[in-house]
Write a protein that holds these residues in place. Structure first.
Motif, mmCIF file in Angstrom:
data_model
loop_
_atom_site.group_PDB
_atom_site.id
_atom_site.type_symbol
_atom_site.label_atom_id
_atom_site.label_comp_id
_atom_site.label_asym_id
_atom_site.label_seq_id
_atom_site.Cartn_x
_atom_site.Cartn_y
_atom_site.Cartn_z
ATOM 1 N N THR A 3 -22.076 33.994 -1.378
ATOM 2 C CA THR A 3 -21.668 32.973 -2.350
ATOM 3 C C THR A 3 -20.293 32.408 -2.031
ATOM 4 O O THR A 3 -20.104 31.186 -2.013
ATOM 5 C CB THR A 3 -21.675 33.574 -3.773
ATOM 6 O OG1 THR A 3 -22.980 34.069 -4.080
ATOM 7 C CG2 THR A 3 -21.284 32.524 -4.798
ATOM 8 N N VAL A 4 -19.326 33.278 -1.777
ATOM 9 C CA VAL A 4 -17.949 32.820 -1.539
ATOM 10 C C VAL A 4 -17.833 32.068 -0.220
ATOM 11 O O VAL A 4 -17.355 30.925 -0.171
ATOM 12 C CB VAL A 4 -16.969 34.010 -1.572
ATOM 13 C CG1 VAL A 4 -15.565 33.559 -1.179
ATOM 14 C CG2 VAL A 4 -16.953 34.639 -2.963
ATOM 15 N N VAL A 5 -18.284 32.695 0.859
ATOM 16 C CA VAL A 5 -18.185 32.069 2.181
ATOM 17 C C VAL A 5 -19.096 30.839 2.267
ATOM 18 O O VAL A 5 -18.698 29.795 2.790
ATOM 19 C CB VAL A 5 -18.531 33.084 3.285
ATOM 20 C CG1 VAL A 5 -18.533 32.416 4.657
ATOM 21 C CG2 VAL A 5 -17.555 34.244 3.259
ATOM 22 N N GLY A 6 -20.313 30.966 1.753
ATOM 23 C CA GLY A 6 -21.241 29.846 1.800
ATOM 24 C C GLY A 6 -20.746 28.642 1.026
ATOM 25 O O GLY A 6 -20.838 27.503 1.498
ATOM 26 N N THR A 7 -20.206 28.868 -0.169
ATOM 27 C CA THR A 7 -19.686 27.756 -0.969
ATOM 28 C C THR A 7 -18.508 27.075 -0.276
ATOM 29 O O THR A 7 -18.414 25.838 -0.248
ATOM 30 C CB THR A 7 -19.257 28.256 -2.361
ATOM 31 O OG1 THR A 7 -20.383 28.842 -3.021
ATOM 32 C CG2 THR A 7 -18.723 27.109 -3.214
ATOM 33 N N ALA A 8 -17.612 27.867 0.305
ATOM 34 C CA ALA A 8 -16.463 27.292 1.011
ATOM 35 C C ALA A 8 -16.914 26.445 2.198
ATOM 36 O O ALA A 8 -16.428 25.311 2.393
ATOM 37 C CB ALA A 8 -15.533 28.407 1.477
ATOM 38 N N ILE A 9 -17.852 26.967 2.991
ATOM 39 C CA ILE A 9 -18.354 26.212 4.143
ATOM 40 C C ILE A 9 -19.072 24.948 3.690
ATOM 41 O O ILE A 9 -18.887 23.867 4.263
ATOM 42 C CB ILE A 9 -19.290 27.102 4.985
ATOM 43 C CG1 ILE A 9 -18.489 28.225 5.665
ATOM 44 C CG2 ILE A 9 -20.039 26.280 6.030
ATOM 45 C CD1 ILE A 9 -19.345 29.208 6.425
ATOM 46 N N SER A 10 -19.885 25.058 2.654
ATOM 47 C CA SER A 10 -20.646 23.908 2.168
ATOM 48 C C SER A 10 -19.729 22.813 1.633
ATOM 49 O O SER A 10 -19.966 21.622 1.875
ATOM 50 C CB SER A 10 -21.622 24.351 1.076
ATOM 51 O OG SER A 10 -22.630 25.183 1.613
ATOM 52 N N ILE A 11 -18.679 23.207 0.922
ATOM 53 C CA ILE A 11 -17.747 22.210 0.385
ATOM 54 C C ILE A 11 -17.052 21.476 1.533
ATOM 55 O O ILE A 11 -16.917 20.237 1.516
ATOM 56 C CB ILE A 11 -16.710 22.879 -0.537
ATOM 57 C CG1 ILE A 11 -17.375 23.328 -1.832
ATOM 58 C CG2 ILE A 11 -15.561 21.923 -0.853
ATOM 59 C CD1 ILE A 11 -17.931 22.197 -2.670
ATOM 60 N N LEU A 12 -16.609 22.213 2.540
ATOM 61 C CA LEU A 12 -15.930 21.582 3.675
ATOM 62 C C LEU A 12 -16.868 20.626 4.419
ATOM 63 O O LEU A 12 -16.495 19.493 4.733
ATOM 64 C CB LEU A 12 -15.395 22.649 4.627
ATOM 65 C CG LEU A 12 -14.176 23.439 4.148
ATOM 66 C CD1 LEU A 12 -13.828 24.531 5.144
ATOM 67 C CD2 LEU A 12 -12.980 22.507 3.937
ATOM 68 N N ILE A 13 -18.093 21.082 4.694
ATOM 69 C CA ILE A 13 -19.050 20.233 5.404
ATOM 70 C C ILE A 13 -19.392 18.994 4.587
ATOM 71 O O ILE A 13 -19.485 17.881 5.119
ATOM 72 C CB ILE A 13 -20.324 21.034 5.745
ATOM 73 C CG1 ILE A 13 -20.011 22.119 6.775
ATOM 74 C CG2 ILE A 13 -21.416 20.108 6.269
ATOM 75 C CD1 ILE A 13 -21.186 22.996 7.112
ATOM 76 N N THR A 14 -19.568 19.171 3.281
ATOM 77 C CA THR A 14 -19.890 18.032 2.416
ATOM 78 C C THR A 14 -18.744 17.038 2.374
ATOM 79 O O THR A 14 -18.961 15.807 2.418
ATOM 80 C CB THR A 14 -20.218 18.520 0.988
ATOM 81 O OG1 THR A 14 -21.257 19.496 1.048
ATOM 82 C CG2 THR A 14 -20.683 17.368 0.113
ATOM 83 N N MET A 15 -17.510 17.524 2.294
ATOM 84 C CA MET A 15 -16.354 16.635 2.293
ATOM 85 C C MET A 15 -16.227 15.897 3.621
ATOM 86 O O MET A 15 -15.991 14.675 3.644
ATOM 87 C CB MET A 15 -15.081 17.440 2.017
ATOM 88 C CG MET A 15 -14.955 17.952 0.595
ATOM 89 S SD MET A 15 -13.508 19.024 0.366
ATOM 90 C CE MET A 15 -12.175 17.894 0.763
ATOM 91 N N PHE A 16 -16.395 16.614 4.738
ATOM 92 C CA PHE A 16 -16.276 15.996 6.058
ATOM 93 C C PHE A 16 -17.376 14.970 6.309
ATOM 94 O O PHE A 16 -17.192 14.032 7.087
ATOM 95 C CB PHE A 16 -16.318 17.073 7.147
ATOM 96 C CG PHE A 16 -15.109 17.958 7.182
ATOM 97 C CD1 PHE A 16 -13.891 17.515 6.678
ATOM 98 C CD2 PHE A 16 -15.183 19.243 7.701
ATOM 99 C CE1 PHE A 16 -12.770 18.338 6.692
ATOM 100 C CE2 PHE A 16 -14.064 20.061 7.727
ATOM 101 C CZ PHE A 16 -12.856 19.602 7.215
ATOM 102 N N THR A 17 -18.514 15.130 5.652
ATOM 103 C CA THR A 17 -19.620 14.176 5.807
ATOM 104 C C THR A 17 -19.485 13.007 4.838
ATOM 105 O O THR A 17 -19.732 11.847 5.204
ATOM 106 C CB THR A 17 -20.969 14.885 5.580
ATOM 107 O OG1 THR A 17 -21.061 16.035 6.417
ATOM 108 C CG2 THR A 17 -22.126 13.946 5.896
#
Length: 288
Positions: free
Chosen positions: A80-94
């Motif tokens: 949850t913690v690592v996945g959410t952080a990665i997903s937020i970064l990828i979503t922002m970069f996209t």
């Protein structure tokens, strides 16, 4: 402006209806909690409804001291913690480049992302890709394949589109890079949307279940939801039998305590993002 009698009646009926709906959702949770805190003889006799009988915490003590529960709980926390952080970064970069009008072919690229909301590659091809990347029996198999959700991308992209171009141009005149513009201008102005999609991602990762059944066979890597399924379907009957013999606790109480322990952590997150939730969804849906 004073409300008419019809509007007052509608507001009253609407409040009563929504209260009943909310109560219908809350009662099962209260019932499960009552069973988790009740003595085994009342649970086995099915005498527990909404209030504990023969109050005891043995079921929770067993669950919180169970090695497999703690391992699965830790796995879910990591996912949850690592996945959410990665997903937020990828979503922002996209979302950032797709929200800029100078981005070539941005509509066609966005169409490809939206297309994945309606059509997927299929279960078997997805499994073969994950296996080919050597991600099976790895917690990364529950993070990387679902790191970007198109719906969350649409929300954040529309929110970024509402930021005035003048702010970006001024920052570029001062020598700011695109990365700095993203994190110093767009991210602070879009905290409502970011908090909202963070909640979406966190709930999705915490409830990760089907992917774990496909990709995880190592018992030390199963997330909490798979452990919960095994408890409910009595695939861990030996552990439950030991619980009853050691603590005089009904297996049903142990199952109920496990359900509560699996639900409470994600419920504790919601109050911190609730104030952003409606604002983030509404603004992200209408701006673009």
């Amino acid at each position: 402006m004073q409300e008419t009698k019809g509007e007052q009646w509608f507001r009253t009926v609407n409040a009563m209806f929504l209260s009943l709906v909310s109560l219908s959702m809350l009662l099962p949770f209260i019932h499960v909690l009552a069973k988790a805190l009740s003595h085994d003889r009342y649970v086995l006799a099915k005498e527990v409804t909404l209030w504990p009988k023969g109050f005891q915490t043995g079921a929770f003590e067993f669950v919180l001291n169970n090695k497999q529960f703690l391992i699965s709980f830790g796995n879910s926390i990591f996912i949850t913690v690592v996945g959410t952080a990665i997903s937020i970064l990828i979503t922002m970069f996209t979302a950032y480049p797709l929200s800029r009008k100078i981005m070539p072919h941005r509509r066609a690229i966005m169409f490809l992302y939206v297309l994945t909301m309606f059509f997927s590659g299929g279960l078997i091809p997805t499994y073969l890709v994950v296996k080919g990347l050597s991600l099976t029996n790895s917690l990364w198999s529950l993070i990387l394949p679902v790191a970007l959700a198109p719906f969350n991308l649409i929300l954040l992209k529309n929110f970024f589109s509402s930021v005035p171009d003048d702010m970006e141009e001024s920052a570029k005149m001062d020598g700011a890079s695109n990365l700095r513009i993203l994190f110093t201008i767009y991210a602070p102005l879009s905290m409502a949307a970011i908090a909202t999609i963070s909640m979406f991602y966190a709930v999705g990762y915490w409830n990760s279940f089907f992917q774990a059944l496909m990709y995880i066979t190592d018992r030390n890597l199963i997330p909490l939801q798979v452990y919960l399924m095994q408890i409910i379907t009595d695939q861990m009957g030996m552990d439950l039998a030991n619980a009853e013999s050691m603590m005089n606790t009904a297996a049903e109480s142990v199952r109920a305590a496990t359900i509560i322990a699996a639900v409470v952590p994600i419920l504790l997150i919601y109050p911190f993002v609730q104030k952003y939730f409606v604002k983030g969804v509404m603004l992200g849906a209408v701006k673009g």
